[in-house]
Motif scaffolding. Structure first.
Motif, PDB file in Angstrom:
ATOM      1  N   ALA A   1       0.833  -1.204   0.000  1.00 49.94           N
ATOM      2  CA  ALA A   1       0.000   0.000   0.000  1.00 49.94           C
ATOM      3  C   ALA A   1       0.867   1.253   0.000  1.00 49.94           C
ATOM      4  O   ALA A   1       0.607   2.202  -0.746  1.00 49.94           O
ATOM      5  CB  ALA A   1      -0.939  -0.001   1.202  1.00 49.94           C
ATOM      6  N   GLN A   2       1.912   1.268   0.812  1.00 49.53           N
ATOM      7  CA  GLN A   2       2.796   2.438   0.876  1.00 49.53           C
ATOM      8  C   GLN A   2       3.531   2.657  -0.443  1.00 49.53           C
ATOM      9  O   GLN A   2       3.637   3.785  -0.924  1.00 49.53           O
ATOM     10  CB  GLN A   2       3.814   2.277   2.011  1.00 49.53           C
ATOM     11  CG  GLN A   2       3.192   2.431   3.372  1.00 49.53           C
ATOM     12  CD  GLN A   2       4.218   2.277   4.473  1.00 49.53           C
ATOM     13  OE1 GLN A   2       4.955   1.300   4.526  1.00 49.53           O
ATOM     14  NE2 GLN A   2       4.253   3.244   5.374  1.00 49.53           N
ATOM     15  N   THR A   3       4.031   1.590  -1.034  1.00 44.42           N
ATOM     16  CA  THR A   3       4.755   1.696  -2.297  1.00 44.42           C
ATOM     17  C   THR A   3       3.827   2.158  -3.414  1.00 44.42           C
ATOM     18  O   THR A   3       4.179   3.029  -4.214  1.00 44.42           O
ATOM     19  CB  THR A   3       5.411   0.348  -2.667  1.00 44.42           C
ATOM     20  OG1 THR A   3       6.268  -0.048  -1.596  1.00 44.42           O
ATOM     21  CG2 THR A   3       6.193   0.434  -3.959  1.00 44.42           C
ATOM     22  N   TRP A   4       2.634   1.587  -3.463  1.00 41.78           N
ATOM     23  CA  TRP A   4       1.659   1.968  -4.494  1.00 41.78           C
ATOM     24  C   TRP A   4       1.258   3.435  -4.331  1.00 41.78           C
ATOM     25  O   TRP A   4       1.138   4.166  -5.306  1.00 41.78           O
ATOM     26  CB  TRP A   4       0.436   1.064  -4.421  1.00 41.78           C
ATOM     27  CG  TRP A   4      -0.492   1.267  -5.583  1.00 41.78           C
ATOM     28  CD1 TRP A   4      -1.636   2.004  -5.595  1.00 41.78           C
ATOM     29  CD2 TRP A   4      -0.347   0.747  -6.894  1.00 41.78           C
ATOM     30  NE1 TRP A   4      -2.215   1.971  -6.834  1.00 41.78           N
ATOM     31  CE2 TRP A   4      -1.437   1.196  -7.654  1.00 41.78           C
ATOM     32  CE3 TRP A   4       0.606  -0.068  -7.504  1.00 41.78           C
ATOM     33  CZ2 TRP A   4      -1.613   0.871  -8.996  1.00 41.78           C
ATOM     34  CZ3 TRP A   4       0.423  -0.404  -8.848  1.00 41.78           C
ATOM     35  CH2 TRP A   4      -0.666   0.072  -9.570  1.00 41.78           C
ATOM     36  N   TYR A   5       1.069   3.882  -3.080  1.00 42.98           N
ATOM     37  CA  TYR A   5       0.729   5.284  -2.832  1.00 42.98           C
ATOM     38  C   TYR A   5       1.859   6.199  -3.308  1.00 42.98           C
ATOM     39  O   TYR A   5       1.617   7.208  -3.971  1.00 42.98           O
ATOM     40  CB  TYR A   5       0.439   5.546  -1.353  1.00 42.98           C
ATOM     41  CG  TYR A   5       0.051   6.983  -1.114  1.00 42.98           C
ATOM     42  CD1 TYR A   5      -1.253   7.406  -1.297  1.00 42.98           C
ATOM     43  CD2 TYR A   5       1.001   7.937  -0.751  1.00 42.98           C
ATOM     44  CE1 TYR A   5      -1.618   8.731  -1.117  1.00 42.98           C
ATOM     45  CE2 TYR A   5       0.658   9.268  -0.578  1.00 42.98           C
ATOM     46  CZ  TYR A   5      -0.660   9.653  -0.757  1.00 42.98           C
ATOM     47  OH  TYR A   5      -0.996  10.969  -0.596  1.00 42.98           O
ATOM     48  N   ALA A   6       3.080   5.853  -2.980  1.00 43.69           N
ATOM     49  CA  ALA A   6       4.226   6.676  -3.379  1.00 43.69           C
ATOM     50  C   ALA A   6       4.304   6.791  -4.898  1.00 43.69           C
ATOM     51  O   ALA A   6       4.470   7.890  -5.439  1.00 43.69           O
ATOM     52  CB  ALA A   6       5.520   6.093  -2.820  1.00 43.69           C
ATOM     53  N   ALA A   7       4.172   5.664  -5.591  1.00 46.24           N
ATOM     54  CA  ALA A   7       4.247   5.680  -7.057  1.00 46.24           C
ATOM     55  C   ALA A   7       3.061   6.426  -7.662  1.00 46.24           C
ATOM     56  O   ALA A   7       3.232   7.242  -8.569  1.00 46.24           O
ATOM     57  CB  ALA A   7       4.307   4.249  -7.585  1.00 46.24           C
ATOM     58  N   SER A   8       1.861   6.194  -7.148  1.00 48.45           N
ATOM     59  CA  SER A   8       0.656   6.834  -7.686  1.00 48.45           C
ATOM     60  C   SER A   8       0.632   8.325  -7.422  1.00 48.45           C
ATOM     61  O   SER A   8       0.099   9.096  -8.221  1.00 48.45           O
ATOM     62  CB  SER A   8      -0.597   6.194  -7.078  1.00 48.45           C
ATOM     63  OG  SER A   8      -0.659   4.837  -7.405  1.00 48.45           O
ATOM     64  N   SER A   9       1.197   8.751  -6.307  1.00 50.34           N
ATOM     65  CA  SER A   9       1.151  10.164  -5.942  1.00 50.34           C
ATOM     66  C   SER A   9       2.029  11.035  -6.831  1.00 50.34           C
ATOM     67  O   SER A   9       1.922  12.256  -6.813  1.00 50.34           O
ATOM     68  CB  SER A   9       1.521  10.363  -4.472  1.00 50.34           C
ATOM     69  OG  SER A   9       2.868  10.031  -4.264  1.00 50.34           O
ATOM     70  N   LEU A  10       2.888  10.419  -7.645  1.00 52.27           N
ATOM     71  CA  LEU A  10       3.687  11.194  -8.596  1.00 52.27           C
ATOM     72  C   LEU A  10       2.802  11.778  -9.696  1.00 52.27           C
ATOM     73  O   LEU A  10       3.134  12.820 -10.269  1.00 52.27           O
ATOM     74  CB  LEU A  10       4.782  10.318  -9.207  1.00 52.27           C
ATOM     75  CG  LEU A  10       5.840   9.806  -8.229  1.00 52.27           C
ATOM     76  CD1 LEU A  10       6.771   8.832  -8.934  1.00 52.27           C
ATOM     77  CD2 LEU A  10       6.610  10.957  -7.606  1.00 52.27           C
ATOM     78  N   ALA A  11       1.681  11.120  -9.985  1.00 56.89           N
ATOM     79  CA  ALA A  11       0.783  11.568 -11.053  1.00 56.89           C
ATOM     80  C   ALA A  11      -0.515  12.177 -10.528  1.00 56.89           C
ATOM     81  O   ALA A  11      -1.152  12.971 -11.212  1.00 56.89           O
ATOM     82  CB  ALA A  11       0.457  10.405 -11.982  1.00 56.89           C
ATOM     83  N   SER A  12      -0.940  11.792  -9.328  1.00 55.88           N
ATOM     84  CA  SER A  12      -2.205  12.274  -8.773  1.00 55.88           C
ATOM     85  C   SER A  12      -2.171  12.141  -7.254  1.00 55.88           C
ATOM     86  O   SER A  12      -1.152  11.777  -6.693  1.00 55.88           O
ATOM     87  CB  SER A  12      -3.381  11.469  -9.348  1.00 55.88           C
ATOM     88  OG  SER A  12      -3.304  10.125  -8.899  1.00 55.88           O
ATOM     89  N   ALA A  13      -3.288  12.420  -6.637  1.00 52.34           N
ATOM     90  CA  ALA A  13      -3.399  12.254  -5.185  1.00 52.34           C
ATOM     91  C   ALA A  13      -4.416  11.144  -4.915  1.00 52.34           C
ATOM     92  O   ALA A  13      -5.602  11.405  -4.729  1.00 52.34           O
ATOM     93  CB  ALA A  13      -3.839  13.554  -4.524  1.00 52.34           C
ATOM     94  N   PRO A  14      -3.975   9.882  -4.936  1.00 52.50           N
ATOM     95  CA  PRO A  14      -4.919   8.772  -4.778  1.00 52.50           C
ATOM     96  C   PRO A  14      -5.533   8.738  -3.375  1.00 52.50           C
ATOM     97  O   PRO A  14      -4.858   9.020  -2.382  1.00 52.50           O
ATOM     98  CB  PRO A  14      -4.074   7.527  -5.028  1.00 52.50           C
ATOM     99  CG  PRO A  14      -2.691   7.943  -4.661  1.00 52.50           C
ATOM    100  CD  PRO A  14      -2.597   9.407  -5.013  1.00 52.50           C
ATOM    101  N   LEU A  15      -6.808   8.410  -3.323  1.00 50.92           N
ATOM    102  CA  LEU A  15      -7.485   8.248  -2.043  1.00 50.92           C
ATOM    103  C   LEU A  15      -6.974   6.965  -1.395  1.00 50.92           C
ATOM    104  O   LEU A  15      -6.948   5.912  -2.017  1.00 50.92           O
ATOM    105  CB  LEU A  15      -8.997   8.164  -2.250  1.00 50.92           C
ATOM    106  CG  LEU A  15      -9.840   8.004  -0.990  1.00 50.92           C
ATOM    107  CD1 LEU A  15      -9.679   9.230  -0.090  1.00 50.92           C
ATOM    108  CD2 LEU A  15     -11.295   7.808  -1.351  1.00 50.92           C
ATOM    109  N   SER A  16      -6.512   7.041  -0.158  1.00 53.70           N
ATOM    110  CA  SER A  16      -6.046   5.856   0.562  1.00 53.70           C
ATOM    111  C   SER A  16      -6.974   5.595   1.728  1.00 53.70           C
ATOM    112  O   SER A  16      -7.404   6.529   2.392  1.00 53.70           O
ATOM    113  CB  SER A  16      -4.647   6.019   1.122  1.00 53.70           C
ATOM    114  OG  SER A  16      -3.955   7.093   0.668  1.00 53.70           O
TER     115      SER A  16
END
Length: 113
Positions: free
Chosen positions: A69-84
């Protein structure tokens, strides 16, 4: 969380799925009722057992592993602000943890979680 800041992280050292509960974890396993999740079997101070299922969601991705979850958030947050978020469901065993698991499974399917 809709936003993250210091002290309000999805996964952190002070966070606990049990909150302030004094229940003890007596069993832990990975499950997949509707995607990957974790099951905890808990016992309260008075000896009552309950089943707790939980999983993490980051955007549309679901996992039962905090580091994923942390890794996916870090990678996704480069393009957007994903809801976690973390989804947690708990029910008492009332003498039958199999029935408690069936109730959780029925709820998770009905709620389309």
């Amino acid at each position: 969380y809709a936003s993250q800041r210091q002290g309000k992280e999805l996964i952190g050292y002070r966070n606990s799925i049990l909150g302030t509960s004094t229940a003890k974890i007596i069993a832990h396993k990975r499950i997949a009722p509707q995607g990957p999740a974790t099951e905890l079997l808990l016992v309260s101070e008075s000896g009552e057992e309950s089943v707790l299922w939980y999983f993490y969601r980051v955007g549309a991705m679901q996992t039962n592993r905090d580091y994923v979850a942390q890794t996916w958030y870090a990678a996704s947050s480069l393009a957007s602000a994903p809801l976690s978020s973390i989804v947690a469901l708990r029910t008492a065993c009332a003498g039958d943890c199999g029935a408690a698991r069936a109730a959780l499974h029925e709820f998770i399917q009905a709620a389309h979680l």
